[in-house]
Design an enzyme around this catalytic site. Structure first.
Site, mmCIF file in Angstrom:
data_model
loop_
_atom_site.group_PDB
_atom_site.id
_atom_site.type_symbol
_atom_site.label_atom_id
_atom_site.label_comp_id
_atom_site.label_asym_id
_atom_site.label_seq_id
_atom_site.Cartn_x
_atom_site.Cartn_y
_atom_site.Cartn_z
ATOM 1 N N GLY A 44 37.315 32.948 -50.914
ATOM 2 C CA GLY A 44 36.155 33.439 -51.642
ATOM 3 C C GLY A 44 34.960 33.768 -50.783
ATOM 4 C CE LYS A 45 36.970 34.394 -45.204
ATOM 5 N NZ LYS A 45 38.136 33.922 -45.972
ATOM 6 C CB THR A 119 34.718 35.974 -40.043
ATOM 7 O OG1 THR A 119 34.705 34.693 -40.677
ATOM 8 C CG2 THR A 119 33.429 36.160 -39.272
ATOM 9 C CG ASP A 176 35.267 28.604 -61.362
ATOM 10 O OD1 ASP A 176 35.146 28.464 -60.134
ATOM 11 O OD2 ASP A 176 35.796 29.604 -61.894
ATOM 12 C CB SER A 478 68.798 46.120 -12.322
ATOM 13 O OG SER A 478 69.903 45.518 -11.683
ATOM 14 N N GLY A 481 69.248 51.727 -6.906
ATOM 15 C CA GLY A 481 69.502 51.996 -5.489
ATOM 16 C C GLY A 481 68.346 51.621 -4.588
ATOM 17 C CB SER A 550 57.628 45.606 -9.348
ATOM 18 O OG SER A 550 58.086 46.818 -8.803
#
Length: 637
Positions: A44-45, A119, A176, A478, A481, A550
């Site tokens: 209920g914000k 929020t 309520d 992989s 080469g 990598s």
């Protein structure tokens, strides 16, 4: 007939003008309270904030008419107005009935001005809650009286306290719907008090409310005769923010811009974070430590004799002192610290998990540096406050970890200075904000470990070998080469009397990196270590050849940044996945396809191909020997 000042209309305008002037005068000197509403979803914000706006008469007639129409359209039950629609402005929110973004609203009463942040309640939007809480003085934690204290209640309470909010209101909403049952309310307050005490919240203000019906919002409700405390609005109007005034803290100003409109003027612009500064004050520029005095305090309107926290000014020095964007101007006799290694609390806000060792941009104040995070010391369980072992942090996780930066950072602990203690982490590839954090302290080794100067430098090492140091960084899938071509390149360079060293991905895992696995985090650490070794080898004047999958661009860029400009040469051994898998010399693809081998690049772990490599080798159109010749021809004149 000629109009005169004696005509009634002029007297009316004059009286109105006086009333407006008096109102503006009073309004200008009201105190400001910034607060947030938070808690679990559907507590209920938004309805509460809408009710506050409505009851404080901050809604225009046309807004009210539109609100009534929207309320009818969405089918509000038992109520003419759906107050949540005043805040839930996004279409997606109205359709789903939830708050996604942080919605800021301004309103005022006769006693005070307010900025409130609504929020989100959903766990996946916890990052937005952190944004709203970062500038708040007070948090209203809402709890659905039917559900009690939930995990998200605990998470938001912990974050609010962590960020430095010391004024907490526990608003037990939807009273309520439980018939205003005092026993239920008391039980919720007791449960919350036990949790709050465990995380360091020593005091909070509980209030039973109904945002839907308006109970205890602006006035104390007859439906809760057992409640003897204030209404929510009364508390917000009178609560004292228990913080040391920013103006009473030592002077600090982060430089946002060097103001140099002409040769006769040079100033340093920014917003004063804390303290006061006067003309003639002695100051220190950090991290350089250079000192001077303030000769002018310049604003758009006029020069000032004194400026205080919150004001945006341009400061001029009496001396020609080097000062740049990101530097901090501070009181000379009470400066902040500088360091490059810290302990910090980190709130992870990205869908992708944190990768220890990966370089991120760290932004603190106006400073932006490269930072790497170590494996977390622990992760916090927001339900029990237990410290859990963790190798990484996932979305919405909160943990404590050490981090290091590539240069000195001017800082203060977050609890003393939010501006110089709070930071965000930004992904270098996507530019997305991935985390927010709070610095605790610098590590002792940041002060105790210093770079030792040596008389024989990298230029001398290179001249002895009669070559320019370089790193040939082979990357590819992989089976592409890489190792075969890298080995041929080294042999060709050796025949040319070049001093080289080959670092192969499999070989380094037998020693240097034998403790690492193949998770994304371990892959990052694998490349970081290899990068550091390659850097030492270039300091020794060598041409370093590396052959590693990598897979991540961020780590390849990290290694590039370690090297001198022009020394890092990325070589993409570009082989399609189908071709690499067809070769499958080691049988790894077969194992990965069968599920025996997890986290295999190209199958269940991603490969991020280079976007602009220095050298690209298409192995579908040349032999390994031809590829090696092409690479050597590119690097040796």
């Amino acid at each position: 007939m000629t109009d005169t000042l004696d005509d009634p209309i002029y007297k009316t305008d004059a009286l109105i003008a006086e009333d407006i002037d008096r109102y503006l005068e009073v309004h200008q000197h009201k105190t400001m309270l910034r607060f947030i509403t938070c808690g679990s979803v559907d507590d209920g914000k938004s309805t509460l904030i809408g009710r506050l706006l409505y009851d404080s008469k901050m809604i225009f007639e046309d807004q009210l008419a539109a609100l009534e129409a929207d309320s009818k359209r969405v089918g509000t039950q038992g109520q003419q107005i759906d107050f949540a629609l005043l805040v839930d402005g996004l279409a997606a929110e109205r359709e789903q009935g939830i708050t996604i973004d942080v919605a800021y609203r301004f309103f005022a009463t006769e006693k005070r001005k307010f900025i409130v942040a609504d929020t989100p309640g959903h766990e996946q939007y916890t990052r937005n809650m952190v944004t709203g809480a970062s500038t708040a003085d007070l948090a209203v934690i809402l709890i659905d009286a039917r559900k009690g204290v939930l995990t998200q209640t605990r998470r938001h309470s912990y974050l609010a306290h962590l960020i430095g909010i010391r004024n907490i209101v526990l608003a037990v909403n939807k009273m309520d719907l439980i018939g205003y049952d005092q026993a239920v309310y008391d039980g919720i307050v007791k449960d919350y008090a036990e949790f709050a005490n465990g995380i360091g919240i020593r005091a909070f203000t509980p209030i039973p409310i109904s945002g839907f019906m308006g109970d205890n919002i602006t006035t104390v409700s007859a439906n809760t005769p057992w409640y003897k405390g204030p209404a929510l609005m009364e508390h917000l109007e009178t609560v004292e923010v228990d913080q040391v005034s920013d103006q009473q803290k030592p002077f600090r100003m982060a430089v946002q811009w060097v103001n140099r409109p002409n040769l006769d003027f040079r100033g340093f612009s920014g917003q004063i974070a804390t303290g006061t500064v006067k003309v003639g004050d002695a100051i220190r520029v950090l991290p350089s430590g250079k000192t001077s005095t303030i000769s002018r305090i310049v604003t758009l309107d006029a020069d000032l004799d004194e400026a205080v926290a919150g004001q945006s000014v341009t400061l001029c020095f009496a001396d020609e002192v080097d000062c740049s964007r990101g530097d901090v101007i501070a009181a000379s006799d009470n400066p902040p610290q500088s360091a490059d290694q810290f302990e910090a609390t980190i709130v992870w806000m990205a869908d992708e998990e944190m990768l220890p060792g990966r370089p991120y941009w760290l932004k603190i104040g106006t400073q932006t540096v490269t930072a790497t995070i170590q494996q977390p010391k622990y992760q916090v369980n927001v339900n029990t406050m237990e410290h859990l072992a963790a190798k990484t942090l996932e979305l919405n996780a909160i943990g404590v970890a050490n981090l290091s930066t590539d240069k000195q950072v001017v800082f203060e602990p977050y609890e003393a200075n939010r501006t110089l203690g709070g930071f965000i982490l930004i992904d270098k590839i996507t530019n997305a904000t991935v985390a927010a954090g709070m610095l605790h302290f610098s590590l002792r080794r940041a002060q105790n470990v210093h770079w030792q100067a040596t008389d024989i430098g990298r230029d001398f090492h290179a001249s002895l070998k009669n070559q320019k140091p370089a790193v040939l960084w082979f990357t590819g899938l992989s089976g592409a080469g890489k190792s075969t071509i890298a080995n041929l390149v080294e042999k060709k360079l050796a025949r040319m009397n070049r001093h080289t060293f080959l670092l192969d991905g499999d070989n380094v895992r037998h020693g240097l990196n034998k403790d690492l696995g193949f998770t994304d985090a371990d892959r990052v650490e694998n490349i970081r270590r290899v990068g550091e070794v390659a850097k030492l080898m270039t300091d020794a004047g060598l041409i370093v050849i590396t052959a590693f999958i990598s897979p991540f661009r961020a780590e390849r860029e990290m290694v590039r940044q370690m090297m001198q400009p022009g020394e890092f040469i990325e070589v993409h051994i570009d082989t399609p996945l189908a071709d690499a898998e067809a070769r499958d010399v080691k049988g790894l693809y077969k194992k990965a396809r069968s599920g025996e081998l997890k986290n295999f690049t190209g199958i269940d772990s991603p490969y991020e191909a280079p976007e602009d490599p220095e050298i690209r080798i298409d192995t579908t159109g040349m032999t390994a020997e031809e590829a090696a010749d092409a690479i050597v021809a590119r690097i040796i004149p």
